[in-house]
Design a protein around this motif. Structure first.
Motif, short mmCIF file in Angstrom:
data_model
loop_
_atom_site.label_atom_id
_atom_site.label_comp_id
_atom_site.label_asym_id
_atom_site.label_seq_id
_atom_site.Cartn_x
_atom_site.Cartn_y
_atom_site.Cartn_z
N GLN A 132 -8.36 0.71 5.05
CA GLN A 132 -7.41 0.99 3.98
C GLN A 132 -6.74 0.14 3.98
O GLN A 132 -6.96 -0.63 2.62
CB GLN A 132 -6.86 2.73 3.51
N VAL A 133 -5.95 -0.98 3.92
CA VAL A 133 -5.20 -1.65 4.19
C VAL A 133 -6.01 -2.79 3.20
O VAL A 133 -5.57 -3.85 2.88
CB VAL A 133 -3.93 -2.39 4.66
N PHE A 162 -7.31 -2.48 0.47
CA PHE A 162 -6.69 -2.76 -0.63
C PHE A 162 -6.32 -4.25 -1.06
O PHE A 162 -5.92 -5.28 -2.21
CB PHE A 162 -5.14 -1.98 0.13
N LEU A 170 0.73 -1.72 0.10
CA LEU A 170 -0.04 -0.08 0.23
C LEU A 170 0.96 1.02 -0.11
O LEU A 170 0.39 2.00 -0.57
CB LEU A 170 -0.68 0.36 1.07
N PRO A 194 -5.71 2.65 -3.29
CA PRO A 194 -6.31 3.40 -1.76
C PRO A 194 -6.12 4.59 -2.57
O PRO A 194 -7.37 5.38 -3.33
CB PRO A 194 -4.44 3.10 -2.42
N PRO A 247 -0.20 8.02 3.35
CA PRO A 247 -0.24 6.99 4.48
C PRO A 247 0.38 8.33 5.40
O PRO A 247 -0.10 7.89 6.56
CB PRO A 247 -0.51 6.59 3.96
#
Length: 426
Positions: free
Chosen positions: A373-374, A377, A22, A383, A250
């Motif tokens: 988010q991860v 992903f 990511l 992302p 991030p």
């Protein structure tokens, strides 16, 4: 607290890890431009667990390539940088900034064999005295992020990077923690500082809103760049101080500042899972920055590898008498105080045994968006995309207003930063 599994997901960033993959989808500051000279000495750069070298060729172009020669693995750091390429000291294999093999003098005929050799390399871009890189899939490369401070004159900025001995998440959590300033950075007496300077090397003046009382009244808003973290503290007899921290997904932040104070931008880039490149860009909005005053207040003394000379081994220079008479920690230097707090947690803190309170709200939100988010992903979703229209004008800018007002009344988010909510189709 986090589960051990989520803590592992949050903190591991090597190439094969979800968070590592990511992070490779965003532009990363790698090193300062002035660290490289044409046909000069290469520089080792470790990023996201990868051992790389950077060099500037004869024409001034920067290459960021795998440190290991693909022939037998000798370090290209010890190679010869000349003639628009770097040549391995072992057998003379030569590579350009794009990782293309230029010569194999150890072979009588190097045609097809040479053309089959490709060294891992990453694209670079130089902006505001920093060499940036993108380490993700070429077809997924995002637009370069145009942060506000990049548009300021060079003499208004001070750029530094330092090797910090702990995981990136600990460093970034510290930056989003309003309350720590009221203790870790508190000076016991009034501090005389130059225009725009937040603190002395001793700490922040006890009358400053960050220190005057722990700003435990906090809120967090979703934005189109990540999170806006708000805190309300005592300003004057009739006014509150309304503060903001911007967490830009991030790994970028703008810590809290008020009008008239120099701004600061941070990036927290994993070297590996146990150390971090902490980037500080300090900037004055409308004047030349006082470089010496900013250096002095932060207190960092670095060796040639950007490692701290004031560190855990010498107990960060802590003076117990100073702790009683001068400041809360007995440590001089705002940055040294931060590093002492985060590094003494250990290389990777166990978040499954911590006890968070309401004052940890920004930290909780940072972890939440990173993990959301991860995990998305991992399921194939793209992302969060950063919008340059927002980044170009975004910085931390607190204010004072009537203490009868709510933060929503006194300090509303600007419309351009609001998170877009997609309407569901009927």
């Amino acid at each position: 607290m986090l589960t051990k599994e989520d803590n592992q997901l949050l903190t591991q960033t090597n190439p094969e890890t979800p968070m590592g993959q990511l992070f490779r989808r965003y532009w990363i500051p790698a090193l300062k431009s002035n660290e490289l000279k044409s046909d000069g000495k290469p520089q080792r750069v470790k990023l996201l667990g990868e051992e790389l070298i950077a060099f500037r060729d004869s024409e001034g172009k920067v290459g960021l390539i795998d440190e290991r020669c693909p022939h037998r693995g000798t370090s290209l750091y010890f190679g010869i940088n000349e003639g628009c390429g770097i040549r391995c000291m072992y057998h003379g294999w030569k590579f350009d900034t794009d990782g293309e093999c230029m010569e194999i003098p150890s072979e009588e005929k190097d045609g097809k064999f040479r053309q089959s050799i490709k060294l891992k390399n990453y694209p670079t871009k130089e902006v505001s005295g920093i060499v940036w890189t993108y380490m993700g899939p070429p077809e997924k490369q995002p637009p370069f992020p145009e942060f506000y401070w990049m548009g300021l004159p060079e003499e208004n900025k001070l750029v530094e990077r330092v090797w910090q001995e702990c995981n990136y998440a600990q460093v970034m959590e510290n930056d989003l923690d309003y309350v720590h300033a009221a203790f870790l950075h508190k000076a016991h007496g009034t501090q005389e500082v130059e225009e725009g300077i937040l603190s002395s090397d001793l700490g922040i003046d006890p009358d400053h809103p960050l220190v005057k009382n722990p700003p435990v009244k906090q809120a967090v808003e979703d934005t189109n760049y990540g999170k806006r973290c708000i805190a309300v503290g005592i300003g004057t007899e009739k006014e509150n101080a309304f503060m903001e921290i911007h967490y830009i997904f991030p790994f970028y932040t703008f810590p809290p500042r008020f009008g008239g104070e120099d701004g600061m931008w941070h990036a927290f880039i994993p070297r590996d899972d146990y150390s971090t490149w902490s980037w500080d860009v300090q900037f004055a909005h409308d004047r030349v920055i006082d470089v010496q005053a900013q250096h002095d207040r932060r207190g960092l003394k670095l060796d040639e590898d950007f490692k701290k000379q004031i560190n855990l081994e010498n107990e960060y220079g802590q003076d117990r008498d100073l702790q009683r008479t001068g400041n809360f920690t007995g440590i001089r230097g705002i940055a040294n105080q931060d590093h002492a707090a985060t590094e003494t947690m250990g290389p990777i803190v166990d978040r499954s045994i911590e006890h968070l309170g309401t004052s940890d709200l920004p930290v909780i939100h940072m972890r939440r968006i990173l993990l959301q988010q991860v995990k998305a992903f991992q399921e194939g979703q793209e992302p969060l995309k950063l919008e340059n229209d927002s980044l170009k004008t975004l910085y931390s800018d607190g204010l004072y207003d009537n203490n009868q007002k709510s933060w929503q009344e006194a300090f509303p988010i600007k419309e351009q930063f609001q998170k877009k909510v997609l309407e569901k189709k009927q």
